[in-house]
Scaffold this motif. Sequence first.
Motif, short mmCIF file in Angstrom:
data_model
loop_
_atom_site.label_atom_id
_atom_site.label_comp_id
_atom_site.label_asym_id
_atom_site.label_seq_id
_atom_site.Cartn_x
_atom_site.Cartn_y
_atom_site.Cartn_z
N ILE A 64 1.09 -1.32 0.34
CA ILE A 64 -0.11 0.16 0.33
C ILE A 64 0.87 0.90 -0.02
O ILE A 64 2.02 1.60 1.01
N TRP A 118 -6.16 3.62 -5.73
CA TRP A 118 -5.84 2.53 -6.44
C TRP A 118 -6.56 2.47 -7.39
O TRP A 118 -7.19 3.20 -7.74
N ARG A 139 -10.70 2.82 3.28
CA ARG A 139 -10.54 1.54 4.66
C ARG A 139 -10.38 2.29 6.22
O ARG A 139 -9.68 2.28 6.43
N TRP A 187 -5.97 5.86 -0.28
CA TRP A 187 -4.95 5.95 -1.16
C TRP A 187 -5.31 6.14 -2.80
O TRP A 187 -6.66 5.46 -2.31
N TYR A 225 -9.15 4.75 -2.48
CA TYR A 225 -9.71 3.85 -2.22
C TYR A 225 -9.84 4.15 -0.43
O TYR A 225 -8.77 5.08 -0.30
N TYR A 238 -8.96 -2.97 -9.10
CA TYR A 238 -8.70 -3.92 -8.18
C TYR A 238 -8.43 -5.37 -9.43
O TYR A 238 -7.02 -6.30 -8.88
#
Length: 320
Positions: A3, A128, A99, A126, A97, A131
Amino acid sequence: MPIPATPFIWFNGKLVPWEKAQVHVLSHALHYGSSVFEGLRAYETPSGVAIFRLKDHTRRLFDSAKIYRMQIPFTPEEINEACRQTVAANELAHGAYVRPVAFRGYGEIGVTPRNEPPIDVAIAAWEWGKYLGHESEEQGVDACISSWQRVAPNTLPALAKAGGNYLSSQLIGAEARRLGFDEGIGLSPDGTLSEGSGENIFVVRDGVLLTPALAHSVLGGLTRDTVIRLARERGLEVRESAIPRELLYIAEEAFFTGTAVEITPIRSVDRLPVGSGKPGPITQALQAAFFGLFSGKTRDQWGWLDYVNMSPRPRAAAAG
Ligand code: PMP
């Protein structure tokens, strides 16, 4: 790829530098899976950066905590504001994104200790990308039915987005990748379709959109709900029901939905092509409607876009 570090993580009520957001190795959640979490996306829109369905994600976070009798020491409004702050403080102007995670922290050890460990809450954000890979949204992905089923009702509650549930996801996802597929699909204990390791599934047959009902060991995905509403608004018939496995093999179209995968077509299942093996017209129409929410082409009549005030804040104040 690890990350990417950002300047700040919101941790128990304030923004702290990334490297300061740490917990003890004897934290309860690390040993017993006792965390609940969310995954959100912030999009760059013509009117500024907006977090998609922020209030609904926060509601699900509190629902997950309630199922596990965890008392989150903040209000939903405080968590909403903390999510906005985390995106703003990290200057994630091109989307992110997000979280949030709440978990039983460091205290007494034991599965259900007499004194509840404290509930820690952290929110990171962050940049992103896609996926399941950059091309997956256009080309589709190859999926397989997993030899691992999803959790049975009255074992681990599937509607709670809890850390422990993702052991099942790890088995399903890792098996699929080990066998050369992009993603695995879990069946529910009654043998009908459930969901992917981290996404809901939809099937098109005779022009009707079908998705497993909530009783089939699925997470109540917010992208799933978004797609159902967008589809119905466009006059498509949508049914939430029990879906036999083999319907996937004879479907005209199939796709995954989730915050991370957005709407990703499934082009094959167990090496059988889905329909023509290319993303179908209903999938493409729903993708256009979904991404239109962020470009402004689809009117946000539901108030799903929660705008972030990105005005630069002084670093010292943000860190305080
Ligand atoms: N199922 C599982 C197991 C998930 O982890 C996710 C991702 N949160 C989803 C479905 C899709 O949910 P959402 O659309 O709210 O991201």
